[in-house]
Design a protein around this motif. Structure first.
Motif, PDB file in Angstrom:
ATOM      1  N   GLN A  27      50.637  34.894  47.978  1.00 28.86           N
ATOM      2  CA  GLN A  27      49.841  34.893  46.903  1.00 28.86           C
ATOM      3  C   GLN A  27      50.010  33.479  46.457  1.00 28.86           C
ATOM      4  OE1 GLN A  27      47.670  37.606  45.710  1.00 28.86           O
ATOM      5  NE2 GLN A  27      48.082  38.862  47.764  1.00 28.86           N
ATOM      6  N   SER A 453      50.379  42.740  45.085  1.00 28.60           N
ATOM      7  CA  SER A 453      49.474  41.756  45.196  1.00 28.60           C
ATOM      8  C   SER A 453      48.784  41.038  43.208  1.00 28.60           C
ATOM      9  CB  SER A 453      48.358  41.727  46.062  1.00 28.60           C
ATOM     10  OG  SER A 453      48.732  42.539  46.774  1.00 28.60           O
ATOM     11  N   ASP A 454      48.347  41.953  43.082  1.00 28.61           N
ATOM     12  CA  ASP A 454      47.723  42.312  41.334  1.00 28.61           C
ATOM     13  C   ASP A 454      49.145  41.856  40.261  1.00 28.61           C
ATOM     14  OD1 ASP A 454      45.515  43.587  41.724  1.00 28.61           O
ATOM     15  OD2 ASP A 454      45.961  45.503  41.571  1.00 28.61           O
ATOM     16  N   TYR A 457      49.555  37.956  41.415  1.00 34.63           N
ATOM     17  CA  TYR A 457      48.388  37.395  41.213  1.00 34.63           C
ATOM     18  C   TYR A 457      46.880  37.313  40.730  1.00 34.63           C
ATOM     19  CZ  TYR A 457      44.235  34.131  42.579  1.00 34.63           C
ATOM     20  OH  TYR A 457      43.376  33.187  42.522  1.00 34.63           O
ATOM     21  N   ASN A 458      46.573  39.112  40.469  1.00 29.35           N
ATOM     22  CA  ASN A 458      45.209  39.334  40.344  1.00 29.35           C
ATOM     23  C   ASN A 458      45.217  39.635  39.303  1.00 29.35           C
ATOM     24  OD1 ASN A 458      44.526  39.510  42.977  1.00 29.35           O
ATOM     25  ND2 ASN A 458      45.287  41.423  43.742  1.00 29.35           N
ATOM     26  N   ASN A 461      45.254  36.186  37.453  1.00 32.38           N
ATOM     27  CA  ASN A 461      44.065  35.846  36.992  1.00 32.38           C
ATOM     28  C   ASN A 461      42.790  36.539  36.674  1.00 32.38           C
ATOM     29  OD1 ASN A 461      42.030  33.750  39.000  1.00 32.38           O
ATOM     30  ND2 ASN A 461      41.908  35.629  39.915  1.00 32.38           N
ATOM     31  N   GLU A 462      42.725  37.559  36.677  1.00 34.93           N
ATOM     32  CA  GLU A 462      41.756  38.756  36.052  1.00 34.93           C
ATOM     33  C   GLU A 462      42.206  37.960  34.388  1.00 34.93           C
ATOM     34  OE1 GLU A 462      40.276  42.652  35.078  1.00 34.93           O
ATOM     35  OE2 GLU A 462      41.960  42.306  36.851  1.00 34.93           O
TER      36      GLU A 462
END
Length: 466
Positions: A27, A453-454, A457-458, A461-462
């Protein structure tokens, strides 16, 4: 078992390893709070030697060296870079069980492929090998970031900063790593500090106006927020002992400002009222601009007055404070929320005794409007190590939703600190992996992998939208 074995380091079973290598390792990194010098990124600095990039400015290392009895000449003094490196190398074997030991060898391995254990005996060998690589364009600042898969770095600047280096990089056409900044206006809040009036003059100059009243101060701060916003900033940051949330009136705050401008000393209660008013105004402004606000709470700074006088702040004389946090923090967040002026907020806690306070406080103001609107930030400073990060994640898991967590940051001044993201990710995957093995979580690797993963990174990012 070998030291820092890539397959098993901090990963105690096959589930942890699968989660890390399939869902976490690759990630990209969004380092949403750090203290990297922006001029070095914009100029793509190439460092002359390992001491300059690794030991300069690193008060974690300095504290360890002083504890071992290393003379200040070889820490922040006039010793040569080679002498300072040898002093650090001599210290490293004595840092066993301190995170510095693992960080040191992880950084040598990840950046330079060096697996030699650093010590007084191996110092010259390691210094020569690393310097041969480091002093080349392939190991410039930007390439060091790129090689660690860094997507965004968010530095930390005072409101008076020109942001010239951020603007230069943004206008250069370079796109491989994005550099933005956070707005750090603490000097405009701390009215009792000796340099407050001088700072008002500096702030006014940056804002193109004279700051002679409390109204002027608000106008100047708003102008600087606008300037930072126009140059890509979407984040603020405050380093405070605790949140300020005293009751005050407009007339009181104006009178307190006028008193201080005349060179008079304000009382502790007057300072608290003023600090509360400015902090509240800033937070409402951040909400207006759609920013994320960050609060780093609980550091007891500059404890050693003798050494602080010699070396200045941020040189290794700070510790964990035991300030009361919950009542004022609740009042502050509630005031903003009641006026619909509470923006996305991250709370970082330096006293582990307050972990559960923070983990439950965020739930009071997560109102369903934004996923993870109020966050309990990752283990910070003295807590950004195995035990501290694990306790933070466990408190967040038990009393909130770790699935909404925006994950790790370096909070560092070093370009070699990015393996801390790997360190965090391995600990995160191991937490889940151990509970899968114990039958406490299902072996649904696809779903749990998504959560991993969230967090890595995710979610960030959001949340930040850099």
């Amino acid at each position: 078992m070998s030291f820092i074995n890539d397959e098993s380091f901090l990963l105690n079973n096959k589930y942890a390893q699968e989660l890390y290598f399939n869902y976490a390792e690759k990630q990209p990194i969004i380092d949403y709070h750090c203290h990297l010098p922006p001029e070095q990124i914009a100029g793509d600095k190439v460092f002359e030697n390992l001491t300059q990039i690794w030991i300069y400015g690193d008060h974690y290392k300095w504290r360890a060296m002083r504890t071992l009895g290393i003379d200040e000449k070889y820490i922040t003094g006039n010793g040569t870079d080679e002498e300072k490196f040898r002093a650090w190398a001599k210290t490293v074997p004595y840092t066993l069980r301190n995170p510095l030991y693992q960080w040191t060898h992880l950084e040598l391995k990840r950046y330079f492929g060096v697996e030699t254990l650093l010590s007084e005996k191996t110092a010259d060998e390691v210094y020569r090998e690393v310097n041969q690589k480091l002093n080349t364009p392939e190991y410039s600042c930007r390439n060091l970031l790129k090689n660690m898969n860094v997507e965004v770095v968010c530095t930390t600047e005072d409101p008076t900063d020109s942001l010239e280096h951020h603007k230069a990089l943004a206008g250069s056409g370079y796109e491989e790593v994005k550099m933005t900044t956070s707005f750090r206006p603490d000097k405009a809040i701390m009215i009792a500090d000796e340099g407050f009036n001088d700072y008002m003059a500096k702030l006014g100059e940056a804002a193109g106006m004279s700051v002679e009243s409390f109204d002027d101060l608000r106008d100047a701060l708003k102008k600087r927020v606008q300037y930072f916003h126009d140059n890509g900033s979407r984040v603020s940051d405050h380093g405070l002992e605790q949140i300020y949330s005293e009751d005050y009136t407009e007339a009181e705050v104006k009178a307190i400002f006028e008193k201080r401008k005349k060179g008079k000393t304000v009382t502790d209660q007057e300072a608290l009222k003023f600090q509360s008013a400015v902090l509240e105004f800033l937070s409402e402004t951040y909400c207006e601009y759609g920013w994320v606000q960050q609060f780093h709470l609980g550091a007891l700074r500059n404890n050693n007055s003798r050494m602080n006088a010699l070396l200045g702040p941020d040189t290794g004389w700070d510790s964990i404070g035991d300030f009361p946090q919950s009542i004022a923090l609740s009042r502050f967040l509630n005031k903003l929320d009641s006026r619909d002026k509470l923006t996305k907020t991250i709370l970082y806690n330096l006293n582990p005794a307050d972990n559960e306070v923070m983990a439950t406080m965020i739930g009071n103001f997560n109102d369903g409007s934004v996923k993870g609107k109020v966050q309990f930030g990752s283990g910070w400073w003295f807590l950004d190590q195995k035990d501290g990060m694990t306790k933070q994640m466990n408190a967040l898991s038990n009393m909130g939703l770790i699935s909404c967590f925006v994950g790790m940051l370096t909070d560092s001044r070093s370009f070699l600190s990015f393996p801390r993201h790997e360190y965090f990710r391995r600990l995160l995957c191991n937490l889940f992996g151990e509970e899968i093995q114990n039958g406490e979580l299902p072996a649904d690797m696809e779903w749990i992998g998504k959560i991993i993963s969230d967090i890595c990174y995710n979610n960030a990012n959001e949340y930040f939208g850099f």
